[in-house]
Design a protein around this motif. Structure first.
Motif, PDB file in Angstrom:
ATOM      1  N   PHE A   1      -7.816   1.918   7.776  1.00  0.00           N
ATOM      2  CA  PHE A   1      -8.418   2.815   6.782  1.00  0.00           C
ATOM      3  C   PHE A   1      -7.942   4.258   6.919  1.00  0.00           C
ATOM      4  O   PHE A   1      -7.848   4.982   5.927  1.00  0.00           O
ATOM      5  CB  PHE A   1      -9.945   2.731   6.858  1.00  0.00           C
ATOM      6  CG  PHE A   1     -10.473   1.422   6.352  1.00  0.00           C
ATOM      7  CD1 PHE A   1     -10.475   1.131   4.993  1.00  0.00           C
ATOM      8  CD2 PHE A   1     -10.933   0.456   7.231  1.00  0.00           C
ATOM      9  CE1 PHE A   1     -10.935  -0.094   4.524  1.00  0.00           C
ATOM     10  CE2 PHE A   1     -11.394  -0.770   6.775  1.00  0.00           C
ATOM     11  CZ  PHE A   1     -11.393  -1.042   5.414  1.00  0.00           C
TER      12      PHE A   1
ATOM     13  N   LEU B   1      -1.656   8.654   2.342  1.00  0.00           N
ATOM     14  CA  LEU B   1      -1.264   8.176   1.008  1.00  0.00           C
ATOM     15  C   LEU B   1      -2.051   8.825  -0.135  1.00  0.00           C
ATOM     16  O   LEU B   1      -2.035   8.317  -1.248  1.00  0.00           O
ATOM     17  CB  LEU B   1      -1.446   6.648   0.923  1.00  0.00           C
ATOM     18  CG  LEU B   1      -0.648   5.793   1.908  1.00  0.00           C
ATOM     19  CD1 LEU B   1      -0.921   4.314   1.660  1.00  0.00           C
ATOM     20  CD2 LEU B   1       0.841   6.066   1.842  1.00  0.00           C
ATOM     21  N   VAL B   2      -2.740   9.934   0.107  1.00  0.00           N
ATOM     22  CA  VAL B   2      -3.562  10.526  -0.961  1.00  0.00           C
ATOM     23  C   VAL B   2      -2.698  10.904  -2.157  1.00  0.00           C
ATOM     24  O   VAL B   2      -2.993  10.561  -3.295  1.00  0.00           O
ATOM     25  CB  VAL B   2      -4.322  11.769  -0.453  1.00  0.00           C
ATOM     26  CG1 VAL B   2      -5.120  12.393  -1.594  1.00  0.00           C
ATOM     27  CG2 VAL B   2      -5.230  11.396   0.696  1.00  0.00           C
TER      28      VAL B   2
ATOM     29  N   SER C   1      -5.746   5.906  -4.956  1.00  0.00           N
ATOM     30  CA  SER C   1      -6.621   5.778  -3.785  1.00  0.00           C
ATOM     31  C   SER C   1      -7.425   4.493  -3.849  1.00  0.00           C
ATOM     32  O   SER C   1      -7.636   3.837  -2.831  1.00  0.00           O
ATOM     33  CB  SER C   1      -7.564   6.976  -3.698  1.00  0.00           C
ATOM     34  OG  SER C   1      -6.813   8.120  -3.358  1.00  0.00           O
TER      35      SER C   1
ATOM     36  N   ALA D   1       1.709   4.160  -3.348  1.00  0.00           N
ATOM     37  CA  ALA D   1       1.454   5.604  -3.341  1.00  0.00           C
ATOM     38  C   ALA D   1       2.495   6.361  -4.166  1.00  0.00           C
ATOM     39  O   ALA D   1       2.256   7.478  -4.611  1.00  0.00           O
ATOM     40  CB  ALA D   1       1.440   6.119  -1.903  1.00  0.00           C
ATOM     41  N   TYR D   2       3.681   5.747  -4.359  1.00  0.00           N
ATOM     42  CA  TYR D   2       4.748   6.428  -5.104  1.00  0.00           C
ATOM     43  C   TYR D   2       4.684   6.147  -6.603  1.00  0.00           C
ATOM     44  O   TYR D   2       5.482   6.676  -7.372  1.00  0.00           O
ATOM     45  CB  TYR D   2       6.118   6.021  -4.547  1.00  0.00           C
ATOM     46  CG  TYR D   2       6.390   6.684  -3.210  1.00  0.00           C
ATOM     47  CD1 TYR D   2       6.876   7.990  -3.157  1.00  0.00           C
ATOM     48  CD2 TYR D   2       6.130   6.022  -2.019  1.00  0.00           C
ATOM     49  CE1 TYR D   2       7.108   8.615  -1.951  1.00  0.00           C
ATOM     50  CE2 TYR D   2       6.356   6.633  -0.800  1.00  0.00           C
ATOM     51  CZ  TYR D   2       6.844   7.934  -0.777  1.00  0.00           C
ATOM     52  OH  TYR D   2       7.060   8.554   0.428  1.00  0.00           O
TER      53      TYR D   2
ATOM     54  N   LEU E   1       4.696  10.726   6.584  1.00  0.00           N
ATOM     55  CA  LEU E   1       4.465   9.341   6.137  1.00  0.00           C
ATOM     56  C   LEU E   1       5.230   8.339   6.990  1.00  0.00           C
ATOM     57  O   LEU E   1       4.721   7.263   7.315  1.00  0.00           O
ATOM     58  CB  LEU E   1       4.860   9.193   4.663  1.00  0.00           C
ATOM     59  CG  LEU E   1       4.619   7.800   4.068  1.00  0.00           C
ATOM     60  CD1 LEU E   1       3.155   7.426   4.105  1.00  0.00           C
ATOM     61  CD2 LEU E   1       5.135   7.724   2.641  1.00  0.00           C
TER      62      LEU E   1
ATOM     63  N   TYR F   1      -4.985   5.226   7.680  1.00  0.00           N
ATOM     64  CA  TYR F   1      -3.638   5.338   7.114  1.00  0.00           C
ATOM     65  C   TYR F   1      -3.656   5.687   5.619  1.00  0.00           C
ATOM     66  O   TYR F   1      -3.068   6.703   5.231  1.00  0.00           O
ATOM     67  CB  TYR F   1      -2.854   4.050   7.416  1.00  0.00           C
ATOM     68  CG  TYR F   1      -1.518   4.003   6.755  1.00  0.00           C
ATOM     69  CD1 TYR F   1      -0.472   4.824   7.196  1.00  0.00           C
ATOM     70  CD2 TYR F   1      -1.274   3.171   5.664  1.00  0.00           C
ATOM     71  CE1 TYR F   1       0.761   4.802   6.575  1.00  0.00           C
ATOM     72  CE2 TYR F   1      -0.049   3.141   5.043  1.00  0.00           C
ATOM     73  CZ  TYR F   1       0.971   3.956   5.490  1.00  0.00           C
ATOM     74  OH  TYR F   1       2.185   3.934   4.858  1.00  0.00           O
ATOM     75  N   PRO F   2      -4.322   4.910   4.753  1.00  0.00           N
ATOM     76  CA  PRO F   2      -4.286   5.285   3.332  1.00  0.00           C
ATOM     77  C   PRO F   2      -4.985   6.612   3.018  1.00  0.00           C
ATOM     78  O   PRO F   2      -4.507   7.366   2.168  1.00  0.00           O
ATOM     79  CB  PRO F   2      -4.981   4.115   2.624  1.00  0.00           C
ATOM     80  CG  PRO F   2      -5.778   3.434   3.665  1.00  0.00           C
ATOM     81  CD  PRO F   2      -5.037   3.632   4.949  1.00  0.00           C
ATOM     82  N   ILE F   3      -6.099   6.921   3.702  1.00  0.00           N
ATOM     83  CA  ILE F   3      -6.834   8.122   3.288  1.00  0.00           C
ATOM     84  C   ILE F   3      -6.210   9.407   3.829  1.00  0.00           C
ATOM     85  O   ILE F   3      -6.498  10.491   3.323  1.00  0.00           O
ATOM     86  CB  ILE F   3      -8.334   8.067   3.670  1.00  0.00           C
ATOM     87  CG1 ILE F   3      -8.517   8.154   5.174  1.00  0.00           C
ATOM     88  CG2 ILE F   3      -9.024   6.848   3.091  1.00  0.00           C
ATOM     89  CD1 ILE F   3      -9.925   8.534   5.574  1.00  0.00           C
TER      90      ILE F   3
ATOM     91  N   CYS G   1      -5.064   1.656  -2.709  1.00  0.00           N
ATOM     92  CA  CYS G   1      -4.694   1.547  -1.299  1.00  0.00           C
ATOM     93  C   CYS G   1      -5.915   1.337  -0.397  1.00  0.00           C
ATOM     94  O   CYS G   1      -5.800   0.672   0.635  1.00  0.00           O
ATOM     95  CB  CYS G   1      -3.799   2.701  -0.845  1.00  0.00           C
ATOM     96  SG  CYS G   1      -4.503   4.308  -0.886  1.00  0.00           S
ATOM     97  N   VAL G   2      -7.085   1.821  -0.789  1.00  0.00           N
ATOM     98  CA  VAL G   2      -8.278   1.543   0.035  1.00  0.00           C
ATOM     99  C   VAL G   2      -8.721   0.085  -0.156  1.00  0.00           C
ATOM    100  O   VAL G   2      -9.158  -0.569   0.803  1.00  0.00           O
ATOM    101  CB  VAL G   2      -9.411   2.535  -0.293  1.00  0.00           C
ATOM    102  CG1 VAL G   2     -10.714   2.125   0.393  1.00  0.00           C
ATOM    103  CG2 VAL G   2      -9.024   3.942   0.154  1.00  0.00           C
TER     104      VAL G   2
ATOM    105  N   ARG H   1       1.565  11.281  -3.080  1.00  0.00           N
ATOM    106  CA  ARG H   1       2.981  11.326  -2.717  1.00  0.00           C
ATOM    107  C   ARG H   1       3.782  11.647  -3.967  1.00  0.00           C
ATOM    108  O   ARG H   1       4.017  10.785  -4.799  1.00  0.00           O
ATOM    109  CB  ARG H   1       3.422   9.977  -2.125  1.00  0.00           C
ATOM    110  CG  ARG H   1       2.875   9.711  -0.737  1.00  0.00           C
ATOM    111  CD  ARG H   1       3.570  10.572   0.290  1.00  0.00           C
ATOM    112  NE  ARG H   1       2.721  10.760   1.481  1.00  0.00           N
ATOM    113  CZ  ARG H   1       3.059  11.573   2.485  1.00  0.00           C
ATOM    114  NH1 ARG H   1       4.191  12.262   2.437  1.00  0.00           N
ATOM    115  NH2 ARG H   1       2.263  11.725   3.510  1.00  0.00           N
TER     116      ARG H   1
ATOM    117  N   SER I   1       0.830  -1.200   0.000  1.00  0.00           N
ATOM    118  CA  SER I   1       0.000   0.000   0.000  1.00  0.00           C
ATOM    119  C   SER I   1       0.872   1.261   0.000  1.00  0.00           C
ATOM    120  O   SER I   1       0.672   2.175  -0.801  1.00  0.00           O
ATOM    121  CB  SER I   1      -0.900  -0.041   1.240  1.00  0.00           C
ATOM    122  OG  SER I   1      -1.767   1.042   1.265  1.00  0.00           O
TER     123      SER I   1
ATOM    124  N   ARG J   1     -13.634  15.533   0.426  1.00  0.00           N
ATOM    125  CA  ARG J   1     -12.573  15.314  -0.565  1.00  0.00           C
ATOM    126  C   ARG J   1     -13.091  15.442  -1.992  1.00  0.00           C
ATOM    127  O   ARG J   1     -12.379  15.931  -2.882  1.00  0.00           O
ATOM    128  CB  ARG J   1     -11.946  13.934  -0.350  1.00  0.00           C
ATOM    129  CG  ARG J   1     -10.815  13.656  -1.314  1.00  0.00           C
ATOM    130  CD  ARG J   1     -10.021  12.448  -0.900  1.00  0.00           C
ATOM    131  NE  ARG J   1      -9.243  11.929  -2.007  1.00  0.00           N
ATOM    132  CZ  ARG J   1      -8.517  10.823  -1.949  1.00  0.00           C
ATOM    133  NH1 ARG J   1      -8.478  10.135  -0.820  1.00  0.00           N
ATOM    134  NH2 ARG J   1      -7.845  10.411  -2.991  1.00  0.00           N
TER     135      ARG J   1
END
Lengths: 92, 209
Positions: B198, B205-206, A34, A25-26, B59, B200-202, A37-38, B208, A21, B43
């Motif tokens: 949940f 990680l939106v 999104s 993101a990179y 992060l 963590y990603p929202i 990762c969700v 990077r 996850s 969002r």
């Protein structure tokens, strides 16, 4: 496989998915970042609920209650998004 | 041991207290669900501001905390299992490990809040970002503080519950025959863990770059 090993295996899977996850993101994928990762989050949550929260060994009543909580969130989000995602800009 | 563990583990009937706790957990899912709902709608209205603001979150600290909390979920599940199988000393050690990991999570979170405050990311103060997207970025950090704050409060309650369980198992109040309280505590702890899965990603990680 003993249940201790199984729990450790589940933990390894959850941690590995955390790495995937974070790494994802990179990679520039636009809005799919999104989604990826969700989705990974849902897989992690499924593992935690099935094994750490023992839903795999629970009776029907507990499983129903667990699903009901989630179902209401899906209804709330799903029905609202039919509005928010289909709005067109209106000239003021 | 494997066969007996399986026998202990597989139950067709739920106890009343399990059912009661799961109803509470379902209401918790709906509580956090509303926060996730608010986040989603905000969002949708401010996509670019949320992407930019998310890049301001730390992060490394968020990821380390995810690792710490996911690991504590394992030690908690093992603690409940140990007690169920009559391994009281192992259960005490695993509960202590879970408690330590939970405290570590909170300590890291507090440090992260400190860094956020120093970086002027608190939305109701002298905010670091100005310009066209500042309003949307403030909303992101409003959601960030409310959601991680609600999570931290739940975790703190969990630490209190864990402390009671730790003392109870060490003193022999909770035993192989009377392990339900510890099992229910493990369910609550895993739910707090699920929320971070949940968050963590929202939050981190939106976007990077």
């Amino acid at each position: 496989m003993t249940s201790t090993l199984r729990l450790i295996g589940v933990w390894l899977a959850v941690i590995a998915l955390l790495g995937v996850s974070t790494g994802s993101a990179y990679i520039p994928m636009g809005r799919f970042n999104s989604i990826v990762c969700v989705t990974i989050g849902f897989i992690q949550a499924l593992l935690v609920w099935t094994f750490f929260m023992r839903l795999r060994w629970s009776g029907l009543l507990v499983r129903l209650i667990a699903v009901t909580g989630l179902l209401w969130i899906v209804l709330l989000l799903g029905l609202s998004l039919t509005d928010y995602l289909t709005r067109h800009p209106v000239a003021s | 041991m494997s066969a007996s563990a399986e026998a202990v583990g597989r139950r067709a009937n739920d106890t009343d207290s399990e059912v009661g706790l799961w109803i509470f957990l379902a209401s918790e899912v709906m509580f956090f669900g509303l926060l996730f709902y608010g986040y989603t709608i905000t969002r949708i209205n401010h996509p670019q501001a949320f992407a930019d603001a998310s890049a301001h979150t730390d992060l490394l600290l968020g990821s380390v905390n995810a690792f710490v909390l996911f690991t504590s979920s394992l030690t908690m599940a093992l603690a409940a299992r140990s007690l169920r199988l009559g391994a009281q000393r192992a259960s005490v050690r695993l509960l202590a490990a879970t408690l330590a990991l939970g405290i570590l999570f909170l300590a890291i979170k507090c440090y992260e809040y400190h860094v956020d405050i120093e970086s002027h990311l608190v939305p109701w103060g002298d905010f670091a970002v100005s310009g066209r997207l500042a309003g949307g970025e403030r909303l992101f950090f409003f959601m960030y503080f409310v959601m991680t704050g609600a999570h931290a409060i739940h975790l703190t309650v969990g630490l209190g519950v864990l402390s009671v369980m730790l003392v109870g198992v060490a003193r022999g109040t909770y035993t192989e025959q009377n392990s339900q309280a510890v099992e229910l505590a493990a369910l609550y702890w895993a739910l707090v863990d699920t929320v971070w899965i949940f968050l963590y990603p929202i939050l981190y990680l939106v976007h990077r770059p």
